[in-house]
Design a protein around this motif. Structure first.
Motif, short mmCIF file in Angstrom:
data_model
loop_
_atom_site.label_atom_id
_atom_site.label_comp_id
_atom_site.label_asym_id
_atom_site.label_seq_id
_atom_site.Cartn_x
_atom_site.Cartn_y
_atom_site.Cartn_z
N ALA A 406 0.81 -1.22 0.00
CA ALA A 406 0.00 0.00 0.00
C ALA A 406 0.84 1.27 0.00
O ALA A 406 0.28 2.36 -0.07
N ALA A 407 2.16 1.16 0.06
CA ALA A 407 3.00 2.34 0.24
C ALA A 407 3.52 2.92 -1.07
O ALA A 407 4.16 3.97 -1.06
N HIS A 408 3.31 2.23 -2.20
CA HIS A 408 3.85 2.69 -3.47
C HIS A 408 2.86 2.44 -4.60
O HIS A 408 2.01 1.55 -4.51
N SER A 409 3.03 3.17 -5.69
CA SER A 409 2.23 2.94 -6.88
C SER A 409 2.54 1.56 -7.44
O SER A 409 3.56 0.94 -7.12
N ALA A 410 1.66 1.07 -8.33
CA ALA A 410 1.87 -0.24 -8.93
C ALA A 410 3.20 -0.30 -9.69
O ALA A 410 3.91 -1.31 -9.65
N ALA A 411 3.56 0.80 -10.36
CA ALA A 411 4.81 0.82 -11.12
C ALA A 411 6.02 0.70 -10.21
O ALA A 411 6.96 -0.04 -10.50
N ARG A 412 6.01 1.43 -9.09
CA ARG A 412 7.13 1.33 -8.15
C ARG A 412 7.17 -0.04 -7.48
O ARG A 412 8.24 -0.57 -7.20
N LEU A 413 6.01 -0.61 -7.20
CA LEU A 413 5.99 -1.96 -6.63
C LEU A 413 6.67 -2.95 -7.57
O LEU A 413 7.47 -3.79 -7.14
N ARG A 414 6.36 -2.84 -8.86
CA ARG A 414 6.97 -3.75 -9.82
C ARG A 414 8.49 -3.57 -9.84
O ARG A 414 9.23 -4.56 -9.90
N ARG A 415 8.95 -2.32 -9.80
CA ARG A 415 10.41 -2.09 -9.80
C ARG A 415 11.04 -2.65 -8.54
O ARG A 415 12.11 -3.27 -8.59
N GLY A 416 10.40 -2.42 -7.39
CA GLY A 416 10.96 -2.92 -6.14
C GLY A 416 11.04 -4.44 -6.11
O GLY A 416 12.05 -5.02 -5.70
N LEU A 417 9.97 -5.10 -6.55
CA LEU A 417 9.96 -6.56 -6.57
C LEU A 417 10.98 -7.10 -7.58
O LEU A 417 11.60 -8.14 -7.34
N ALA A 418 11.16 -6.40 -8.70
CA ALA A 418 12.15 -6.84 -9.68
C ALA A 418 13.56 -6.76 -9.10
O ALA A 418 14.40 -7.63 -9.38
N ARG A 419 13.82 -5.74 -8.29
CA ARG A 419 15.15 -5.62 -7.67
C ARG A 419 15.39 -6.74 -6.66
O ARG A 419 16.49 -7.29 -6.58
N ILE A 420 14.35 -7.06 -5.87
CA ILE A 420 14.50 -8.18 -4.93
C ILE A 420 14.66 -9.48 -5.70
O ILE A 420 15.46 -10.36 -5.33
N ALA A 421 13.91 -9.63 -6.80
CA ALA A 421 14.03 -10.83 -7.62
C ALA A 421 15.44 -10.97 -8.19
O ALA A 421 15.97 -12.08 -8.30
#
Length: 433
Positions: A406-421
């Protein structure tokens, strides 16, 4: 980077989560470790409301903190909202405003937790709550749970063994699991608490958008029917059922801060007149001793009321838009987790709402080690080990993480998860090598 991480890990848990957010402001760090949403920041129709929330209202008495229990007009608004939501009245004398949910919990713990006292919590537990108990000199004991809530037999054993000061639960979208308790399990908890005359603290701050019935106007009949099927609060259930009206005391915590208006640190405690009177004395004493800026806190309360009561503002419409935005973010996170190869082997239960997703990493990964690898890539999350009580040995979900969608837009969520991935893929490659 390593020096910063070591410093962060030595800090208390709550500031540790906040530190990620401050780091992200300067270096495009995307932190999925935060404990609340952003209120839809960046979304045009929501952003305008957030900007108004930051403005100072021009109201008579806006600089006055004269009411002992907080801004009376705001408490009037909350009283009416609870009456419409639950079908029974919450009187003004049953509401105490505080400077955010952390202060609300601090006041409650000071009221009922003696040094060395015990608090029973869900498994896994809110890391923020674990830190609050530690700061008050208490002991946290975690009760096993299933999809419906705490396991009552296990809870009964710990009550007999520990004689706890209170039970802390979040039946609607628990932190961090996103669990929703069944009404039967809530009733069993109340029955057990009544038998032992125990205090139950119900945290609803990370639950559904507050006062869903007030937002029903913009929903279809099917959506309204689904909302009506949601479990009611423990507080309301205790009021409704005469057999729970004596013995157990239920104190509720609510707030818009974690969901709708993060720039307005206002929360409220709901309880019996006797409890609220005692908590009001403690709040007053705390603020005098700490020289807390009462006028600033009163101004936040006035600002929130000015926003909610403004003729140009519709809470039902705003709540519906915000709920839709958080649902879209949740869907984006789930899609990413299912589609990115690095996340294959991870397991999670799809949350029905709230703010968080609790995820068990693919086999062979340690959450603390993965965090160290993800930070240089510009992403952070809450390691699962921090959602367990200290001194309890190795947690069973040390391979789990809390992700705040809930803390970021969908686009930022995707970038964050891609970095963890990316960090996960590196771990996997080293293992294969």
């Amino acid at each position: 980077m390593e020096r910063w991480l070591d410093l962060g890990q030595r800090k208390q848990l709550l500031p540790f989560g906040q530190q990620f957010g401050r780091w992200s402001d300067g270096t495009e760090m995307i932190s999925l470790a935060l404990c609340g949403g952003d209120g839809g920041e960046g979304i045009a129709e929501l952003d305008a409301v957030l900007r108004r929330a930051r403005m100072k209202p021009e109201l008579p008495g806006a600089e006055s903190g004269g009411d002992r229990q907080g801004c009376q007009p705001l408490r009037d608004w909350l009283s009416a909202a609870y009456t419409e939501e639950e079908g029974c009245r919450t009187d003004l004398s049953q509401l105490l405003l505080t400077g955010g949910s952390a202060e609300a919990m601090d006041i409650i713990l000071r009221w009922c937790l003696n040094i060395g006292g015990t608090v029973l919590l869900e498994t896994p537990a809110s890391p923020e709550m674990l830190e609050a108990v530690r700061q008050q000199g208490g002991q946290a004991i975690l009760i096993p749970c299933d999809k419906e809530g705490m396991l009552i037999e296990a809870l009964a054993r710990e009550i007999e063994r520990e004689r706890p000061s209170l039970i802390y639960v979040a039946p609607r979208y628990s932190n961090p699991s996103g669990r929703v308790w069944s009404e039967q399990r809530q009733e069993e908890l109340l029955r057990l608490a009544a038998r032992h005359a125990l205090l139950v603290v119900e945290d609803d701050c990370a639950g559904a958008i507050p006062f869903r019935s007030k937002a029903a106007g913009g929903r279809t009949a099917e959506e309204q029917a689904g909302a009506a099927a949601e479990p009611q609060t423990l507080y309301r259930l205790r009021q409704k059922e005469a057999r729970y009206s004596s013995g157990a005391e239920v104190v509720g915590i609510g707030s818009f801060q974690a969901t709708a208006f993060p720039s307005l640190p206002v929360a409220w405690i709901r309880g019996s007149g006797r409890s609220i009177e005692a908590l009001t004395h403690i709040r007053t004493a705390m603020r005098k001793r700490l020289k807390a800026p009462d006028m600033e806190k009163a101004a936040y309360e006035q600002r929130l009321y000015a926003l909610l009561s403004a003729p140009a503002f519709s809470w039902p419409e705003h709540a519906a838009r915000l709920a839709a935005e958080y649902a879209a973010r949740r869907a984006a996170m789930l899609e990413q987790l299912r589609e990115q190869p690095a996340w294959h082997g991870a397991s999670f239960e799809e949350p029905q709402g709230g703010l968080f997703l609790w995820l068990r990493l693919p086999p062979g990964l340690c959450s603390e080690a993965l965090l160290r690898a993800a930070l240089p890539k510009g992403a952070a999350f809450m390691p699962g080990a921090r959602c367990y009580a200290a001194g309890a040995g190795a947690p069973p979900d040390g391979d789990a993480i809390r992700l705040t969608y809930a803390a970021h837009s969908a686009a930022r969520l995707r970038r964050g998860l891609a970095r963890i991935a990316e960090a996960i893929a590196e771990f996997t490659a080293r293992g294969l090598g």
